[in-house]
Scaffold this active site. Structure first.
Site, PDB file in Angstrom:
ATOM      1  N   LYS A 193       1.098  -1.076   0.152  1.00  0.00           N
ATOM      2  CA  LYS A 193      -0.068  -0.246  -0.254  1.00  0.00           C
ATOM      3  C   LYS A 193       0.242   1.141  -0.322  1.00  0.00           C
ATOM      4  O   LYS A 193       2.050   0.763   0.434  1.00  0.00           O
ATOM      5  CB  LYS A 193      -0.897  -0.149   0.954  1.00  0.00           C
ATOM      6  CG  LYS A 193      -1.839  -1.425   1.661  1.00  0.00           C
ATOM      7  CD  LYS A 193      -3.186  -1.360   0.592  1.00  0.00           C
ATOM      8  CE  LYS A 193      -3.540  -2.143   0.392  1.00  0.00           C
ATOM      9  NZ  LYS A 193      -4.839  -2.754   0.156  1.00  0.00           N
TER      10      LYS A 193
HETATM   11  C1  LIG Z   1      -5.489  -3.930   0.710  1.00  0.00           C
HETATM   12  C2  LIG Z   1      -6.999  -3.741   0.790  1.00  0.00           C
HETATM   13  C3  LIG Z   1      -8.097  -3.747   2.136  1.00  0.00           C
HETATM   14  C4  LIG Z   1      -7.867  -4.847   3.263  1.00  0.00           C
HETATM   15  O1  LIG Z   1      -5.979  -4.532   3.845  1.00  0.00           O
HETATM   16  P1  LIG Z   1      -5.511  -5.791   4.520  1.00  0.00           P
HETATM   17  O2  LIG Z   1      -4.610  -4.357   5.391  1.00  0.00           O
HETATM   18  O3  LIG Z   1      -4.710  -6.491   3.801  1.00  0.00           O
HETATM   19  O4  LIG Z   1      -6.110  -5.769   5.117  1.00  0.00           O
HETATM   20  C5  LIG Z   1      -9.079  -3.664   2.192  1.00  0.00           C
HETATM   21  N1  LIG Z   1      -9.519  -3.098   0.914  1.00  0.00           N
HETATM   22  C6  LIG Z   1      -8.829  -3.117   0.101  1.00  0.00           C
HETATM   23  C7  LIG Z   1      -9.804  -2.236  -0.889  1.00  0.00           C
HETATM   24  C8  LIG Z   1      -7.900  -2.701  -0.158  1.00  0.00           C
HETATM   25  O5  LIG Z   1      -6.130  -2.971  -1.345  1.00  0.00           O
END
Ligand SMILES: *Cc1c(COP(=O)(O)O)cnc(C)c1O
Length: 376
Positions: A193
Site C-alpha cells: 500500500k
Molecule cells: C488491502 C485492502 C484491504 C485490506 O487491507 P489488509 O491490511 O490487507 O487487511 C481492504 N480494501 C482494499 C480496497 C484493499 O486494497
C-alpha cells in the site's frame, strides 16, 4: 535487463534500512511491544495529517473496516452498497457483522463507484422494501472516488458513508484528503500500500468521539476496564514495531507519492499513442491520486501479460473475478451480465510495475516492451 518485479519491496526496504533497523531495535530493547508510545505518536501524527480528530491503530485494513461496521451497530440484515470491483475485504466485513452486501458497478475510466449505478441500486432495493444502511466507497488504485457526490447522496438518504482508503491514503480532492468525507475511514499499511510497513497493520480514522472510543474498546476485546467486557470485540491491535516502522516511512511518504506520480506521468505520456489497444485511466480535475497502482485496460490482456513476463516484467491483474461473481457471494443472487463495466474491466485491466524506486531504464523497458507487443 534484470527481472522487473511488480512491486519491489526489498528495494524499498534497502532505502530506509539503517533508520528502520535502528528504530526497531530501540522498540525491542524498550520492553514495550503493544499500546505504547510508538503507536500513540503514529495515531496523533496521522490523524493530524489526514484532518480527522481521531485515529485508532489496528491490526490490518480488514479489521479497520470490520471495527467501523461493528461500532456503528447497523440494523441486522440491512443492505450495504459496495463496488464489486474491489478487494474482497471490502465486502467480507459486511457479511461478518450480519449485514448484506449489495454490489454496484463502477466507471469505465476511473474504475471507481459509478454514481448512476449507486442510485439505481438504492432505488431497486427500495422498491423491494429493503432497507439500505450504508455505502462503503472505495478509492481504488489510489484515486479518490467521487466522494463529494457520494456523501451528498448518503446525506439525502440518511445512510452512512464509510470510506475504504486502503489503497488511497494520502490522496485528496482539492485540499480535502480521502478518509475525511465519511463517518469513518479505514486504511491498510500492508506492504504494497502507499504508506506501508513490512507486515500487517491498519488504522481507523474518524472525527466522531464516541465512534473512535467504541472502535478502541472493540479492538481490545470489547473491554471497558481491565478484564471487564461490554461488547463482543476482537484482538485487533497494531503493534509497536509496525508503528515504529511507519513513523520512519511516513517521513518519506509525500516524497514517495511524488516519485510514483512522475513514473505514472511517464507511462501515460508514452502509452497514450497506443489507443485503441491500450485505454488509460482518467484522473478527474482536482483529484490527486496516491498512485498505489497504475492500471491500464489492454486488448489481449492475458497475452500481453504473458509476453511481458517472458521479458522478465511482472504485472498484476486487479481484479480478475469481480466480487459479485465469486463463489463465496453466490447466495446474494448476482449473475454474469449484472454489472457490465465491472465485468469488462475484469477482462481488460493490467497493473504495470510501479513503486517509488523504479528506475528510468526499467520504465523505458516496460514501455518499449508493451509497444513491441502491439506492433506484432
Ligand atoms: C488491502 C485492502 C484491504 C485490506 O487491507 P489488509 O491490511 O490487507 O487487511 C481492504 N480494501 C482494499 C480496497 C484493499 O486494497
Amino acid at each position: 535487463m534484470e527481472k522487473i518485479p511488480f512491486i519491489d519491496l526489498k528495494r524499498n526496504y534497502e532505502v530506509y534500512k539503517e533508520e528502520i533497523e535502528k528504530k526497531v531495535l530501540e522498540v525491542l530493547r524498550s520492553g514495550i511491544y503493544l499500546n505504547g508510545p510508538q503507536t500513540q505518536e503514529l495515531e496523533n501524527l496521522l490523524a493530524k495529517y489526514l484532518g480527522t480528530s481521531y485515529a485508532v491503530g489496528v491490526s490490518s485494513g480488514t479489521e479497520a473496516l470490520f471495527l467501523i461496521l461493528k461500532a456503528l451497530d447497523l440494523p441486522k440484515n440491512t443492505y450495504v452498497l459496495v463496488p464489486s470491483f474491489t478487494f474482497v475485504a471490502t465486502a467480507e466485513v459486511i457479511v461478518r457483522v450480519g449485514l448484506i452486501p449489495y454490489f454496484v458497478d463502477v466507471e469505465e475510466d476511473t474504475y471507481n463507484i459509478s454514481l448512476e449505478s449507486l442510485k439505481e441500486s438504492y432505488e431497486k432495493l427500495k422498491k423491494k422494501r429493503k432497507q439500505v444502511s450504508a455505502v462503503i466507497a472505495v478509492s481504488l488504485f489510489g484515486l479518490p472516488a467521487h466522494l463529494k457526490e457520494i456523501k451528498k447522496f448518503c446525506e439525502e438518504k440518511g445512510i452512512y458513508l464509510i470510506e475504504d482508503i486502503c489503497q488511497a491514503f494520502g490522496a485528496k480532492i482539492g485540499d480535502k484528503k480521502v478518509g475525511t468525507f465519511g463517518i469513518a475511514s479505514a486504511t491498510s499499511f500492508y506492504p504494497t500500500k502507499p504508506l506501508s510497513t513490512f507486515g500487517d497493520a491498519g488504522m481507523v480514522f474518524t472525527s466522531h468521539k464516541n465512534l473512535a472510543k467504541k472502535v478502541r474498546i472493540l479492538k481490545e476485546h470489547g473491554q471497558i476496564k481491565p478484564y471487564f467486557y461490554k461488547y463482543h470485540g476482537i484482538n485487533g491491535r497494531i503493534d509497536e514495531i509496525h508503528s515504529a516502522i511507519l513513523l520512519v516511512k511516513f517521513k518519506y511518504f509525500e516524497k514517495e507519492i511524488a516519485l510514483r506520480k512522475a513514473i505514472v506521468e511517464k507511462y501515460i505520456e508514452n502509452l497514450k499513442d497506443l489507443t485503441p489497444y491500450v485505454r488509460l485511466p482518467q484522473f478527474p480535475k482536482n483529484y490527486f491520486s496516491s498512485y498505489s497502482l497504475f492500471t491500464i485496460r489492454a486488448k489481449n490482456r492475458d497475452k500481453l501479460k504473458a509476453f511481458l513476463e517472458s521479458k522478465g516484467i511482472m504485472t498484476g491483474v486487479y481484479y480478475k473475478t469481480p466480487l459479485h461473481l465469486q463463489p463465496v457471494y453466490k447466495d446474494f443472487n448476482f449473475k454474469n451480465g449484472d454489472l457490465p463495466v465491472t465485468e469488462r474491466l475484469a477482462k481488460e485491466v493490467l497493473s504495470l510495475p510501479l513503486h517509488p524506486y523504479l528506475t528510468e531504464k526499467e520504465i523505458d523497458y516496460v514501455i518499449s516492451s508493451i509497444k513491441e507487443f502491439y506492433k506484432k
